[in-house]
Design an enzyme around this catalytic site. Structure first.
Site, PDB file in Angstrom:
ATOM      1  N   HIS A 328      14.639  57.742 -49.734  1.00  0.00           N
ATOM      2  CA  HIS A 328      13.754  58.791 -49.268  1.00  0.00           C
ATOM      3  C   HIS A 328      13.921  60.068 -50.075  1.00  0.00           C
ATOM      4  CE1 HIS A 328      17.038  61.000 -47.284  1.00  0.00           C
ATOM      5  NE2 HIS A 328      17.466  59.833 -46.833  1.00  0.00           N
ATOM      6  N   CYS A 347      22.149  55.934 -47.410  1.00  0.00           N
ATOM      7  CA  CYS A 347      20.785  55.904 -47.950  1.00  0.00           C
ATOM      8  C   CYS A 347      20.797  56.269 -49.430  1.00  0.00           C
ATOM      9  CB  CYS A 347      19.883  56.861 -47.211  1.00  0.00           C
ATOM     10  SG  CYS A 347      19.396  56.265 -45.585  1.00  0.00           S
TER      11      CYS A 347
END
Length: 408
Positions: A328, A347
């Protein structure tokens, strides 16, 4: 600020820490907001009915979205069962605090719906929420919710995946009733993960241009004592191209290759040493231009029980695992950490701007990605992602994959 979410049963160090993409699968297991909590300001309480993850919702609902203050900017309610896409239309009230479907709306039986909401608070700041729910399945019947959607154009790593609403005791009869073929033809095999999930894939990634056809002949098939299928349909998808991106957690870079040619090398930040990123091949299963991530939903709380972070507008969020690993955009970290320091909780973060910029590395990658593209992580100190965590079945050898078929 950290970027990521992790697997439900892992220690907090390996639980995704930057977020809980609030969604049915949202940013790491479940909605990012707790509307019964004591620590929320009114502007943050996007209330969606039915509750996230609700099952057996009757056709008449309830279905609505509410805000205590601020204004709803966008509400989309979409039927996401593959083969039967459709949108529930409705209206936002004049005061901007409530969305309801048009009069006379009835939900379909045995269907899965997704609710996407973007709202503005009193200061004009955006926040997002995504939830899912499923409607009633007639008594003594079962259904398989499947990916990808009918007529989709996917990446070369797409895996056909069925999740059944009831436990399957006769796996062989169900697997026989679902056939997956391709043009040009290749060998395709099924693999069971537990008693409610069946995936299909070829030995290697699909060739670009391949048309894949899924024939579902489950109507009146008895999958468990007294439980009969209701589906009889044919769906298909097309493989658009092959894009495989390799994230080197040690070098802190991502090489993006399209049909074998290098498009770009992008600086990234991955999981910090105490909360590393999974190794292995993961397949993009969902993409949101903006979502919300809250540490409280994945166990990252302070001494008062509040989330260590609550980012209402995470841009360019791409889901890689069901447990909550995302690639992201990150606008809150210093620019000079990308390519130099791993600071997330698992992440993969790419530089971005608040609100999301198409000119940023995150925006560039988002605009060039498809559901079904492969992201492979190498040189992390973590384990290889489990094959049933999202569409990660490419981490099994072909022999092990075929051994999971009920027809072997």
């Amino acid at each position: 600020m950290r970027n990521v979410l992790r697997r439900a049963g892992r220690a907090a160090a390996h639980t995704l820490a930057l977020a809980a993409l609030l969604a049915g699968v949202a940013g790491c297991r479940g909605p990012a907001l707790d509307f019964s909590g004591k620590h929320r300001s009114p502007e943050e309480s996007i209330r969606v009915l039915p509750d996230h993850g609700a099952r057996d919702v009757p056709p008449e609902g309830p279905l609505e979205v509410r805000l205590p203050s601020g204004r709803l900017e966008r509400v989309r309610v979409t039927r996401i069962e593959s083969g039967a896409p459709g949108r529930i239309t409705g209206r936002i009230s004049e005061d901007g605090l409530r969305w309801t479907p048009r009069d006379g709306t009835r939900l379909s039986l045995a269907a899965k719906y997704r609710v996407d909401v973007v709202a503005l608070d009193g200061h004009g700041r955006r926040s997002a929420r995504q939830t899912t729910f499923t409607t009633e399945v007639p008594a003594h019947r079962f259904i398989g919710y499947f990916k990808p959607e009918n007529r989709a154009v996917t990446g070369a790593g797409m895996i056909v995946s069925f999740e059944f609403n009831r436990k399957i005791t006769d796996r062989a009869v169900v697997e026989r009733a679902v056939t997956v073929t391709s043009d040009p033809p290749v060998e395709i095999a099924g693999h069971w993960f537990g008693d409610d999930r069946l995936d299909f894939r070829p030995q290697r990634y699909w060739e670009p241009g391949t048309k894949v056809t899924v024939r579902i002949r489950l109507r009146d098939v008895e999958a468990a004592p007294g439980a009969y299928g209701i589906q009889h349909k044919t769906v298909s998808f097309t493989v658009g191209r092959s894009q495989v991106s390799t994230v080197d957690a040690a070098a802190k870079t991502m090489e993006v290759r399209r049909d074998g040619s290098l498009l770009a090398t992008v600086p990234i930040t991955a999981g910090e040493p105490k909360s590393t990123t999974y190794n292995g091949r993961m397949v993009i299963s969902d993409m949101q231009d903006m979502t919300r991530m809250n540490g409280a939903t994945v166990g990252f709380t302070d001494e008062n029980g509040k989330g260590e972070y609550d980012i209402k507008d995470v841009p360019h969020a791409i889901r890689l695992t069901e447990s909550g690993t995302f690639l992201h955009g990150n606008y809150w970290a210093p620019v000079d950490i990308f390519g130099r320091v791993n600071v997330s909780h698992g992440c993969i973060g790419l530089r971005d701007e608040k609100g999301g910029s198409g000119d940023s590395p995150a925006g560039w990658f988002f605009d060039r990605s498809l559901i079904g593209d492969v992201v492979e992580v190498v040189n992390s100190t973590d384990q290889v992602v489990e094959a049933d965590n999202g569409l990660s079945g490419w981490n099994l050898s072909w022999a092990r994959w075929k051994a999971g078929s009920a027809l072997r």
